[in-house]
Scaffold this active site. Structure first.
Site, short mmCIF file in Angstrom:
data_model
loop_
_atom_site.label_atom_id
_atom_site.label_comp_id
_atom_site.label_asym_id
_atom_site.label_seq_id
_atom_site.Cartn_x
_atom_site.Cartn_y
_atom_site.Cartn_z
CG PHE A 132 47.56 -17.57 30.99
CD1 PHE A 132 48.77 -16.92 31.22
CD2 PHE A 132 46.44 -17.15 31.68
CE1 PHE A 132 48.85 -15.86 32.12
CE2 PHE A 132 46.51 -16.09 32.58
CZ PHE A 132 47.71 -15.44 32.79
N GLY A 133 50.08 -19.99 30.63
CA GLY A 133 51.42 -19.98 31.20
C GLY A 133 51.75 -21.28 31.90
CE1 TYR A 134 57.04 -21.52 33.01
CE2 TYR A 134 56.19 -19.32 33.48
CZ TYR A 134 57.16 -20.13 32.92
OH TYR A 134 58.24 -19.58 32.30
CG ASP A 135 47.53 -21.17 35.24
OD1 ASP A 135 48.06 -20.79 36.31
OD2 ASP A 135 46.77 -20.44 34.57
CG ASP A 189 56.34 -7.92 36.72
OD1 ASP A 189 55.94 -8.08 35.54
OD2 ASP A 189 57.44 -8.33 37.11
CB SER A 190 52.27 -11.80 38.16
OG SER A 190 51.78 -11.81 36.84
CG HIS A 211 49.56 -15.04 41.40
ND1 HIS A 211 48.76 -15.97 40.74
CD2 HIS A 211 50.24 -14.40 40.43
CE1 HIS A 211 48.96 -15.88 39.44
NE2 HIS A 211 49.85 -14.93 39.22
NE ARG A 212 47.83 -11.67 37.02
CZ ARG A 212 48.33 -12.78 36.50
NH1 ARG A 212 47.76 -13.95 36.74
NH2 ARG A 212 49.41 -12.73 35.73
#
Length: 164
Positions: free
Chosen positions: A116-119, A28-29, A143-144
């Site tokens: 993607f997302g908040y990148d 989960d991230s 983080h992954r």
């Protein structure tokens, strides 16, 4: 379903391990912003509550984050991506857990086309956003990636401890 990334990774790993009868790894991230007391946190993917596709959802989430951060001074915009991983057995035993972070600050406008997302909003210490990194560079530093390295190290430690 849980209040933490660790809890959500645990729920997923155990559920899939029990459903498949096999050891399973889940994660989960999301994004944690200090000035917003950890928000969007575990609600990162659905922060704005809008959009049925990734592009619409990402745009709405980024717009909501920028609105929430508009009065926060540049020196107080610390944030990080967090990834928690959990390896579980079908009997519900949590074998290993790991955590990784990708530190930065929240920018004032999106920048970059990768990811993607908040990148496009997470500015890294060298001044680039996560979306300005090449996919290879991001995948090595993210983080992954850190959570994966930590999980592999923990697996190696377990193997070493079991050797006669």
């Amino acid at each position: 379903d849980a209040d933490t990334f660790e809890g959500n990774a645990r729920i997923k790993a155990i559920a899939y391990a029990q459903a498949t009868g096999m050891r399973c790894l889940a994660d989960d991230s999301g994004l944690v912003v200090d000035a917003l007391e950890g928000a969007p946190g575990v609600h990162s993917a659905r922060y704005a509550g809008l959009g049925n596709d990734r592009e619409t959802r990402d745009a709405a989430n980024n717009a909501k984050l920028l609105e929430a951060m508009k009065t926060i001074p540049d020196g107080d915009r610390q944030a990080r991506f967090v990834c928690c991983m959990c390896l579980a057995d079908p009997d519900g035993t949590v074998v290993l857990e790991s955590r990784g972070t990708f530190e930065g600050t929240i920018g004032r406008e999106p920048c970059g086309d990768n990811g993607f997302g908040y990148d496009p909003l997470l500015i890294l210490p060298e001044g680039l956003t996560s979306a300005e990194l090449s996919p290879v560079d991001k995948n090595c530093r993210s983080h992954r990636a850190e959570a994966t390295r930590n999980l592999v190290a923990a697996l190696n430690d377990q193997l070493i401890q079991r050797e006669p």
